[in-house]
Design a protein around this motif. Structure first.
Motif, short mmCIF file in Angstrom:
data_model
loop_
_atom_site.label_atom_id
_atom_site.label_comp_id
_atom_site.label_asym_id
_atom_site.label_seq_id
_atom_site.Cartn_x
_atom_site.Cartn_y
_atom_site.Cartn_z
N ALA A 1 23.14 46.17 23.68
CA ALA A 1 22.96 45.74 25.18
C ALA A 1 22.42 44.60 25.41
CB ALA A 1 21.88 47.01 25.76
N ARG A 2 22.39 43.56 26.01
CA ARG A 2 22.20 42.46 26.16
C ARG A 2 21.65 42.66 27.23
NH1 ARG A 2 23.05 38.63 21.89
NH2 ARG A 2 25.33 38.49 22.18
N PRO A 3 20.45 41.43 27.74
CA PRO A 3 19.71 40.98 28.65
C PRO A 3 20.48 40.96 29.89
CG PRO A 3 18.80 39.78 26.81
CD PRO A 3 20.41 40.29 26.19
N THR A 4 19.76 41.45 30.72
CA THR A 4 20.98 41.59 31.74
C THR A 4 20.48 40.70 33.21
OG1 THR A 4 22.28 43.04 31.61
CG2 THR A 4 22.67 42.86 33.25
N GLU A 5 21.35 39.98 33.39
CA GLU A 5 20.17 38.96 34.75
C GLU A 5 21.39 39.62 36.51
OE1 GLU A 5 20.76 34.94 34.60
OE2 GLU A 5 18.94 34.72 32.79
N GLY A 6 21.98 40.52 36.32
CA GLY A 6 23.33 40.53 36.99
C GLY A 6 24.29 40.14 37.74
N SER A 7 24.84 38.99 37.43
CA SER A 7 25.58 37.69 37.02
C SER A 7 26.14 37.00 36.70
CB SER A 7 25.84 36.94 38.98
OG SER A 7 24.45 36.38 38.55
N SER A 8 25.67 37.25 35.42
CA SER A 8 25.61 36.26 33.84
C SER A 8 25.98 37.36 32.65
CB SER A 8 24.07 35.25 34.06
OG SER A 8 24.94 34.37 31.98
N LEU A 9 26.44 36.07 31.80
CA LEU A 9 26.76 36.99 30.12
C LEU A 9 26.61 35.54 29.30
CD1 LEU A 9 30.56 38.65 30.80
CD2 LEU A 9 27.98 39.67 31.00
N ALA A 10 25.13 35.21 29.40
CA ALA A 10 25.17 34.13 29.21
C ALA A 10 24.51 33.95 28.08
CB ALA A 10 24.05 33.51 29.88
N ASN B 1 20.27 47.51 46.56
CA ASN B 1 20.34 46.93 45.29
C ASN B 1 21.73 45.44 44.88
OD1 ASN B 1 20.13 44.72 42.72
ND2 ASN B 1 19.20 46.65 42.14
N SER B 2 22.12 44.49 44.99
CA SER B 2 23.45 43.73 44.66
C SER B 2 23.37 43.31 43.17
CB SER B 2 23.70 42.15 45.44
OG SER B 2 22.63 41.26 45.14
N ARG B 3 22.73 43.51 42.45
CA ARG B 3 22.92 43.65 40.87
C ARG B 3 23.34 45.19 40.92
NH1 ARG B 3 16.96 42.80 38.36
NH2 ARG B 3 18.63 42.56 36.89
N GLY B 4 23.59 46.05 41.58
CA GLY B 4 23.77 47.45 40.99
C GLY B 4 23.60 48.39 40.24
N GLY B 5 22.19 48.26 39.96
CA GLY B 5 21.58 49.12 38.79
C GLY B 5 22.15 50.51 39.04
N VAL B 6 22.65 50.70 37.90
CA VAL B 6 24.00 52.52 38.67
C VAL B 6 21.97 53.87 38.52
CG1 VAL B 6 23.43 53.12 35.92
CG2 VAL B 6 25.41 54.41 37.27
N PRO C 1 31.70 49.89 50.52
CA PRO C 1 32.59 49.48 49.12
C PRO C 1 33.11 48.06 49.68
CG PRO C 1 34.03 51.24 50.98
CD PRO C 1 31.63 50.95 51.20
N ALA C 2 33.30 46.75 48.83
CA ALA C 2 33.28 45.56 48.35
C ALA C 2 34.85 45.29 48.49
CB ALA C 2 32.93 44.83 48.27
N THR C 3 35.19 44.16 49.05
CA THR C 3 37.01 44.44 49.34
C THR C 3 36.87 42.61 48.53
OG1 THR C 3 36.89 43.28 51.07
CG2 THR C 3 37.39 45.70 51.19
N MET C 4 37.93 42.81 47.94
CA MET C 4 38.75 41.50 46.82
C MET C 4 39.76 41.51 47.50
SD MET C 4 37.22 38.77 45.49
CE MET C 4 36.11 39.14 44.41
N PRO C 5 40.87 40.33 48.02
CA PRO C 5 41.60 39.62 48.64
C PRO C 5 42.41 40.03 46.56
CG PRO C 5 41.19 38.31 49.70
CD PRO C 5 39.88 38.92 48.96
N VAL D 1 29.35 44.90 44.25
CA VAL D 1 28.52 44.26 44.05
C VAL D 1 29.43 43.18 45.06
CG1 VAL D 1 27.62 44.24 42.55
CG2 VAL D 1 29.58 42.95 42.42
N THR D 2 27.56 41.88 46.02
CA THR D 2 28.21 41.22 46.31
C THR D 2 29.90 40.56 45.90
OG1 THR D 2 27.24 39.30 45.74
CG2 THR D 2 26.09 41.12 47.27
N PHE D 3 30.40 39.75 47.10
CA PHE D 3 31.51 38.66 46.63
C PHE D 3 30.59 37.98 46.22
CE2 PHE D 3 33.00 34.25 47.18
CZ PHE D 3 33.96 34.79 47.42
N LEU D 4 30.03 37.19 46.08
CA LEU D 4 29.02 36.23 45.41
C LEU D 4 28.87 36.42 43.36
CD1 LEU D 4 26.94 33.41 46.93
CD2 LEU D 4 28.84 32.89 45.78
N CYS D 5 28.07 37.70 43.17
CA CYS D 5 27.88 38.51 42.40
C CYS D 5 29.03 38.13 41.84
CB CYS D 5 27.45 39.89 42.14
SG CYS D 5 27.00 41.16 41.16
N ALA D 6 30.37 39.22 42.00
CA ALA D 6 31.58 39.43 41.69
C ALA D 6 32.69 38.40 40.60
CB ALA D 6 32.55 40.07 41.90
#
Length: 256
Positions: free
Chosen positions: A135-144, A31-36, A215-219, A163-168
Protein backbone atom coordinates in the motif's frame (compact mmCIF):
# COMPACT_ATOMS: atom_id res chain seq x y z
CA UNK A 1 -35.95 -21.20 -9.48
CA UNK A 2 -34.38 -24.05 -7.49
CA UNK A 3 -34.86 -24.30 -3.74
CA UNK A 4 -31.17 -23.46 -3.23
CA UNK A 5 -31.43 -20.50 -5.57
CA UNK A 6 -34.55 -19.26 -3.81
CA UNK A 7 -32.88 -19.56 -0.41
CA UNK A 8 -29.85 -17.65 -1.63
CA UNK A 9 -32.08 -14.90 -3.00
CA UNK A 10 -33.91 -14.62 0.32
CA UNK A 11 -30.58 -14.46 2.16
CA UNK A 12 -29.30 -11.66 -0.07
CA UNK A 13 -32.50 -9.70 0.48
CA UNK A 14 -32.15 -10.19 4.19
CA UNK A 15 -28.53 -9.00 4.13
CA UNK A 16 -29.55 -5.85 2.30
CA UNK A 17 -32.20 -5.19 4.94
CA UNK A 18 -29.70 -5.78 7.72
CA UNK A 19 -27.37 -3.18 6.23
CA UNK A 20 -30.28 -0.78 5.94
CA UNK A 21 -31.36 -1.30 9.53
CA UNK A 22 -27.77 -0.79 10.64
CA UNK A 23 -27.84 2.65 9.06
CA UNK A 24 -25.66 1.91 6.04
CA UNK A 25 -26.78 3.62 2.85
CA UNK A 26 -24.77 2.12 0.00
CA UNK A 27 -24.18 5.21 -2.10
CA UNK A 28 -21.10 7.04 -3.28
CA UNK A 29 -20.06 10.07 -1.30
CA UNK A 30 -19.20 13.58 -2.43
CA UNK A 31 -15.56 12.95 -1.55
CA UNK A 32 -13.82 13.38 -4.90
CA UNK A 33 -10.92 11.27 -3.66
CA UNK A 34 -13.15 8.27 -4.12
CA UNK A 35 -12.42 6.42 -0.88
CA UNK A 36 -14.39 3.18 -1.15
CA UNK A 37 -15.11 3.09 2.59
CA UNK A 38 -17.33 6.12 2.05
CA UNK A 39 -19.89 3.97 0.26
CA UNK A 40 -18.91 0.36 1.02
CA UNK A 41 -18.50 0.22 4.81
CA UNK A 42 -15.75 -2.24 5.72
CA UNK A 43 -17.04 -4.06 8.79
CA UNK A 44 -20.66 -4.31 7.64
CA UNK A 45 -19.66 -5.54 4.19
CA UNK A 46 -17.34 -8.21 5.58
CA UNK A 47 -20.07 -9.49 7.91
CA UNK A 48 -22.70 -9.43 5.18
CA UNK A 49 -20.47 -11.29 2.71
CA UNK A 50 -19.82 -14.02 5.26
CA UNK A 51 -23.54 -14.25 6.03
CA UNK A 52 -24.32 -14.62 2.32
CA UNK A 53 -21.64 -17.29 1.88
CA UNK A 54 -19.87 -15.18 -0.77
CA UNK A 55 -16.40 -13.76 -1.23
CA UNK A 56 -16.29 -10.01 -0.65
CA UNK A 57 -15.84 -9.42 -4.38
CA UNK A 58 -18.76 -11.60 -5.37
CA UNK A 59 -20.90 -10.03 -2.66
CA UNK A 60 -20.20 -6.54 -4.01
CA UNK A 61 -21.05 -7.68 -7.54
CA UNK A 62 -24.14 -9.73 -6.76
CA UNK A 63 -25.77 -7.96 -3.84
CA UNK A 64 -24.53 -4.39 -3.69
CA UNK A 65 -24.26 -3.76 -7.43
CA UNK A 66 -26.81 -6.29 -8.66
CA UNK A 67 -24.47 -7.46 -11.45
CA UNK A 68 -23.41 -11.07 -10.76
CA UNK A 69 -20.20 -12.01 -12.53
CA UNK A 70 -19.39 -8.46 -13.63
CA UNK A 71 -15.84 -8.49 -12.29
CA UNK A 72 -15.07 -11.89 -13.74
CA UNK A 73 -16.40 -10.90 -17.16
CA UNK A 74 -13.90 -8.04 -17.31
CA UNK A 75 -11.06 -10.33 -16.24
CA UNK A 76 -12.11 -12.85 -18.91
CA UNK A 77 -11.97 -10.14 -21.59
CA UNK A 78 -8.51 -9.07 -20.46
CA UNK A 79 -7.33 -12.66 -20.50
CA UNK A 80 -8.60 -13.07 -24.05
CA UNK A 81 -6.62 -9.96 -25.04
CA UNK A 82 -3.42 -11.55 -23.72
CA UNK A 83 -2.94 -9.09 -20.85
CA UNK A 84 -2.04 -11.77 -18.32
CA UNK A 85 -0.12 -13.93 -20.78
CA UNK A 86 2.48 -11.15 -20.76
CA UNK A 87 3.31 -12.26 -17.19
CA UNK A 88 3.51 -8.79 -15.62
CA UNK A 89 6.18 -8.76 -12.93
CA UNK A 90 4.89 -5.56 -11.37
CA UNK A 91 1.26 -4.46 -11.09
CA UNK A 92 -0.19 -1.21 -9.76
CA UNK A 93 -3.88 -0.72 -9.04
CA UNK A 94 -5.55 2.59 -8.29
CA UNK A 95 -8.56 2.37 -5.98
CA UNK A 96 -8.81 -1.41 -5.51
CA UNK A 97 -11.44 -0.88 -2.80
CA UNK A 98 -12.81 -4.23 -1.70
CA UNK A 99 -10.17 -5.97 -3.83
CA UNK A 100 -12.52 -7.75 -6.20
CA UNK A 101 -10.39 -7.05 -9.30
CA UNK A 102 -7.16 -7.49 -7.36
CA UNK A 103 -8.19 -10.96 -6.18
CA UNK A 104 -9.04 -12.14 -9.67
CA UNK A 105 -5.94 -10.54 -11.20
CA UNK A 106 -3.76 -12.53 -8.81
CA UNK A 107 -5.48 -15.72 -9.97
CA UNK A 108 -4.38 -14.91 -13.52
CA UNK A 109 -0.76 -13.91 -12.91
CA UNK A 110 1.88 -13.91 -10.18
CA UNK A 111 3.61 -10.54 -10.06
CA UNK A 112 6.65 -10.08 -7.85
CA UNK A 113 5.17 -6.83 -6.60
CA UNK A 114 1.59 -5.50 -6.51
CA UNK A 115 1.20 -1.87 -5.45
CA UNK A 116 -2.11 -0.31 -4.45
CA UNK A 117 -3.27 3.28 -3.99
CA UNK A 118 -6.40 3.19 -1.85
CA UNK A 119 -7.80 6.12 0.15
CA UNK A 120 -9.95 3.97 2.47
CA UNK A 121 -7.61 2.80 5.22
CA UNK A 122 -9.67 -0.20 6.47
CA UNK A 123 -9.86 -1.68 2.98
CA UNK A 124 -6.19 -0.94 2.24
CA UNK A 125 -5.12 -2.67 5.48
CA UNK A 126 -7.35 -5.64 4.66
CA UNK A 127 -5.80 -6.03 1.20
CA UNK A 128 -2.27 -5.81 2.58
CA UNK A 129 -3.02 -8.45 5.22
CA UNK A 130 -4.89 -10.77 2.85
CA UNK A 131 -2.89 -10.52 -0.37
CA UNK A 132 0.49 -9.18 0.79
CA UNK A 133 0.30 -6.24 -1.59
CA UNK A 134 2.16 -2.98 -1.00
CA UNK A 135 0.00 0.00 0.00
CA UNK A 136 1.48 3.29 -1.16
CA UNK A 137 0.79 6.66 0.54
CA UNK A 138 -2.23 8.05 -1.27
CA UNK A 139 -3.10 11.66 -1.97
CA UNK A 140 -6.01 10.93 -4.29
CA UNK A 141 -4.61 11.95 -7.68
CA UNK A 142 -0.89 11.16 -7.63
CA UNK A 143 1.32 8.08 -7.86
CA UNK A 144 4.37 10.01 -6.68
CA UNK A 145 5.89 7.20 -4.53
CA UNK A 146 6.18 4.94 -7.61
CA UNK A 147 9.26 5.51 -9.80
CA UNK A 148 9.09 6.32 -13.51
CA UNK A 149 8.78 3.40 -15.95
CA UNK A 150 8.68 0.77 -13.19
CA UNK A 151 5.32 -0.98 -13.65
CA UNK A 152 4.27 -3.64 -16.19
CA UNK A 153 0.51 -3.37 -15.67
CA UNK A 154 -1.32 -0.32 -14.32
CA UNK A 155 -5.06 -0.68 -13.80
CA UNK A 156 -8.07 1.07 -12.29
CA UNK A 157 -11.57 -0.39 -12.29
CA UNK A 158 -14.74 1.52 -11.43
CA UNK A 159 -12.66 4.49 -10.29
CA UNK A 160 -12.74 7.16 -12.98
CA UNK A 161 -16.53 7.02 -13.17
CA UNK A 162 -16.65 8.21 -9.57
CA UNK A 163 -14.19 11.10 -9.41
CA UNK A 164 -13.95 14.59 -10.87
CA UNK A 165 -12.55 15.39 -14.30
CA UNK A 166 -9.39 16.92 -12.84
CA UNK A 167 -8.76 13.98 -10.54
CA UNK A 168 -9.06 11.51 -13.42
CA UNK A 169 -6.92 13.65 -15.74
CA UNK A 170 -4.10 13.91 -13.21
CA UNK A 171 -4.13 10.16 -12.74
CA UNK A 172 -3.88 9.61 -16.51
CA UNK A 173 -0.57 11.46 -16.67
CA UNK A 174 0.70 9.55 -13.65
CA UNK A 175 -0.33 6.18 -15.09
CA UNK A 176 1.65 6.85 -18.26
CA UNK A 177 4.64 8.04 -16.23
CA UNK A 178 4.98 4.90 -14.09
CA UNK A 179 4.34 2.38 -16.88
CA UNK A 180 7.43 0.83 -18.41
CA UNK A 181 7.88 0.67 -22.20
CA UNK A 182 5.87 -2.29 -23.46
CA UNK A 183 3.62 -2.22 -20.40
CA UNK A 184 -0.15 -1.85 -20.35
CA UNK A 185 -2.56 0.67 -18.87
CA UNK A 186 -6.15 -0.46 -18.27
CA UNK A 187 -9.05 1.56 -16.91
CA UNK A 188 -12.75 2.09 -17.52
CA UNK A 189 -14.63 5.30 -18.18
CA UNK A 190 -18.17 6.17 -19.09
CA UNK A 191 -17.72 7.19 -22.73
CA UNK A 192 -20.21 8.18 -25.40
CA UNK A 193 -20.42 4.47 -26.29
CA UNK A 194 -22.15 4.00 -22.92
CA UNK A 195 -24.59 6.88 -23.27
CA UNK A 196 -27.21 6.37 -25.94
CA UNK A 197 -30.51 8.20 -25.25
CA UNK A 198 -32.19 5.15 -23.72
CA UNK A 199 -29.29 4.64 -21.33
CA UNK A 200 -29.31 8.30 -20.32
CA UNK A 201 -32.99 7.96 -19.51
CA UNK A 202 -32.24 4.87 -17.42
CA UNK A 203 -29.56 6.71 -15.45
CA UNK A 204 -31.86 9.69 -14.96
CA UNK A 205 -34.80 7.63 -13.71
CA UNK A 206 -33.22 4.57 -12.08
CA UNK A 207 -29.63 5.50 -11.32
CA UNK A 208 -30.18 6.58 -7.75
CA UNK A 209 -29.28 9.87 -6.13
CA UNK A 210 -25.70 9.98 -7.39
CA UNK A 211 -23.53 12.92 -6.32
CA UNK A 212 -21.42 15.71 -7.73
CA UNK A 213 -18.94 13.45 -9.51
CA UNK A 214 -20.79 10.13 -9.92
CA UNK A 215 -21.51 8.94 -12.49
CA UNK A 216 -18.74 10.85 -14.28
CA UNK A 217 -18.29 10.80 -18.05
CA UNK A 218 -15.22 11.18 -20.26
CA UNK A 219 -15.09 11.37 -24.08
CA UNK A 220 -13.41 8.28 -25.51
CA UNK A 221 -11.41 10.18 -28.11
CA UNK A 222 -10.12 12.52 -25.43
CA UNK A 223 -8.54 9.55 -23.66
CA UNK A 224 -7.17 8.08 -26.89
CA UNK A 225 -5.65 11.38 -28.01
CA UNK A 226 -4.13 12.16 -24.62
CA UNK A 227 -2.49 8.79 -24.19
CA UNK A 228 -1.17 8.96 -27.75
CA UNK A 229 0.76 12.08 -26.75
CA UNK A 230 2.14 10.07 -23.81
CA UNK A 231 3.42 7.28 -26.04
CA UNK A 232 0.53 4.89 -25.42
CA UNK A 233 -1.64 3.39 -28.17
CA UNK A 234 -5.14 1.97 -27.75
CA UNK A 235 -5.14 -1.82 -28.15
CA UNK A 236 -8.78 -2.57 -27.38
CA UNK A 237 -11.98 -1.37 -25.78
CA UNK A 238 -15.04 -3.22 -24.53
CA UNK A 239 -18.14 -2.53 -22.46
CA UNK A 240 -18.50 -3.77 -18.90
CA UNK A 241 -21.52 -3.59 -16.54
CA UNK A 242 -21.76 -0.68 -14.12
CA UNK A 243 -24.78 0.24 -12.06
CA UNK A 244 -27.88 0.39 -14.23
CA UNK A 245 -25.88 0.48 -17.47
CA UNK A 246 -22.25 0.09 -18.56
CA UNK A 247 -18.80 1.58 -18.69
CA UNK A 248 -16.06 1.16 -21.31
CA UNK A 249 -12.77 -0.56 -20.49
CA UNK A 250 -9.83 0.84 -22.46
CA UNK A 251 -6.56 -1.09 -22.89
CA UNK A 252 -3.45 0.92 -23.82
CA UNK A 253 0.08 -0.25 -24.52
CA UNK A 254 3.09 1.98 -23.98
CA UNK A 255 5.55 2.16 -26.85
CA UNK A 256 8.71 0.13 -26.34
Amino acid sequence: MSTAGSAKSVLKTGVKRLLGRAGFDIVRSTNSRGGVDDFIPFEATMRAARAAGLSVGDYVDEVMNGTPGATQSTIDELRALGVFAANPGTVLEIGPGSGRYLEKTLKECSPDRYEIYETARPWADHLVDTYKVVARPTEGSSLAPTPDASIDLVQAHKVFNTVTFLCASRYYFEMARVTRPGGRIIFDVMTENCLDPATMRTWATKGGAGHGSYPATMPRQTCVDLFATLGCSLEAGFLAPMGVASTEVLVFKKSA
